[in-house]
Design an enzyme around this catalytic site. Structure first.
Site, short mmCIF file in Angstrom:
data_model
loop_
_atom_site.label_atom_id
_atom_site.label_comp_id
_atom_site.label_asym_id
_atom_site.label_seq_id
_atom_site.Cartn_x
_atom_site.Cartn_y
_atom_site.Cartn_z
N GLU A 21 -5.10 -4.69 -5.12
CA GLU A 21 -6.38 -4.03 -4.86
C GLU A 21 -6.82 -3.19 -6.06
OE1 GLU A 21 -6.48 -2.01 -1.04
OE2 GLU A 21 -5.13 -3.48 -0.14
N GLU A 75 0.78 -0.60 4.42
CA GLU A 75 0.83 0.87 4.42
C GLU A 75 1.68 1.48 5.55
OE1 GLU A 75 -3.33 1.95 4.46
OE2 GLU A 75 -3.64 1.15 2.45
C1 GLA Z 1 -6.70 -0.08 1.74
C2 GLA Z 1 -6.66 -1.42 2.46
C3 GLA Z 1 -7.82 -2.28 2.08
C4 GLA Z 1 -9.11 -1.52 2.01
C5 GLA Z 1 -8.96 -0.36 1.08
C6 GLA Z 1 -10.24 0.42 0.99
O1 GLA Z 1 -6.21 -0.11 0.47
O2 GLA Z 1 -5.49 -2.14 2.24
O3 GLA Z 1 -7.94 -3.30 3.02
O4 GLA Z 1 -9.47 -1.07 3.29
O5 GLA Z 1 -7.96 0.48 1.62
O6 GLA Z 1 -11.38 -0.35 0.99
#
Ligand code: GLA
Length: 337
Positions: A240, A133
């Site tokens: 994710e 990020e």
């Molecule tokens: C982001 C992070 C993850 C996690 C999510 C929320 O996407 O990359 O590690 O913290 O947020 O759980």
């Protein structure tokens, strides 16, 4: 028969199917994980604040537990994450007097951290989300203001990739981000990736987080982004994935958004959405190696507290009692034809 169905087996010839796990769910959800997934990502256990809470003090207990669990089952492990603006302790950026540390010191800490963590899991963790990020969501510019950037300048990202590669030359190295299909942000991420590749940085893949909801973003937007990312010649991991049953709400509106019931209508919408997403992944399976869900079952999901605290959500393929949901069966039927 239901109990013989396995998600990972169904998708074996296309890509790995993974789940984010934690020190608790490798016990409480072990059966589902073992049967249905062939990749795991530690949800928090490898983040800086957990694994390296104070200078030179590493705590590998929970991360080791997950890695051993995965190794016993022959699973792939996605390491997550080495450099992030969140869940990183303040000491990393401060000197002994509590003042901003000089670049040399921050860089030495980054080097030590990556050498220790990546070195420990060399040959066991197959890939790392090296930087998480780093790109801004909107506005001018491209990189997010962060303590990393303040301390080391824009080149902290390239540095981290080079250090990770030194620590484990066989690990695949990823840049990971959210809102990654939104066109403005996508273009900024592409710009960063192109910059790194131009400089010969060891970047092998891009992680598309895919925290999505029932209708948003549209599949066409997601597909356009996948096409752009894969055109760079990078490998793609969906890192994710989860599907909130609620539309996104902005911060000031959050208190007005109570829990809704999980009824048949929602279950059906969720199933259709998952089917469309996996169909998209299958269309690009020659570029996608891994599709990881952010959690195992609906009884343990971060979505219950995000973006609205305490609002129950049902974003995964297994329900609160660990039974496969309609969405699971649709994803299975899709690939079986
Ligand atoms: C982001 C992070 C993850 C996690 C999510 C929320 O996407 O990359 O590690 O913290 O947020 O759980």
């Amino acid at each position: 028969m239901a109990h013989e169905t396995s998600l990972r087996a169904a998708y074996e010839s296309h890509f790995r199917v993974g789940a984010a796990v934690n020190a608790a769910t490798v016990r409480t959800h072990a059966d589902i994980v073992a049967r249905h997934f062939n990749s795991v990502t530690p949800e928090n256990e490898m983040k800086w604040e957990r694994i390296h809470p104070s200078e030179g003090q590493y705590d590998f207990v929970s991360a080791d537990q997950i890695v051993l669990f995965a190794r016993d089952l022959g699973m792939f492990v996605r390491g997550h994450t080495l450099v992030w603006h969140n869940q990183t302790p303040a000491w990393v950026f401060l000197d002994d007097l509590g003042q901003p540390a000089p670049a040399k010191l921050v860089e030495a800490r980054l080097e030590a951290h990556i050498a220790e963590v990546v070195g420990r899991y060399r040959g066991v963790v197959g890939c790392w989300d090296v930087v998480n990020e780093a790109v801004i969501d909107q506005g001018d510019g491209w990189l997010r203001p962060s303590r990393w950037r303040t301390a080391l300048g824009d080149e902290y990202i390239e540095k981290a990739f080079r250090l990770a590669h030194q620590a484990d030359p066989s690990a695949l190295l990823f840049y990971n981000d959210y809102n990654e299909t939104q066109p403005d942000k996508r273009d900024r991420i592409l710009r960063l990736l192109e910059h790194l590749l131009d400089r010969g940085a060891p970047v092998h893949g891009v992680g598309l987080q895919m925290h999505v909801s029932l209708d948003d973003p549209p599949v066409e937007q997601m597909e356009a982004a996948i096409e752009r990312y894969r055109a760079l010649g990078l490998r793609l991991h969906i890192t994710e994935l989860d599907v909130s049953v609620y539309p996104w709400v902005h911060e000031p509106d959050r208190p007005q958004h109570p829990t809704r019931p999980y009824d048949e209508e929602v279950a059906e919408k969720l199933a259709a959405r998952y089917e469309a997403l996996f169909a998209l992944f299958l269309r690009h399976a020659d570029a996608i190696d891994n599709v990881t869900l952010w959690g195992v079952a609906d009884d343990a999901t971060w979505r219950d507290d995000f973006p609205v605290k305490g609002r129950k959500d049902w974003p995964l393929l297994f329900d609160v009692e660990h039974r496969p949901k309609e969405a699971f069966w649709r994803v299975i039927r899709l690939v079986r034809g």
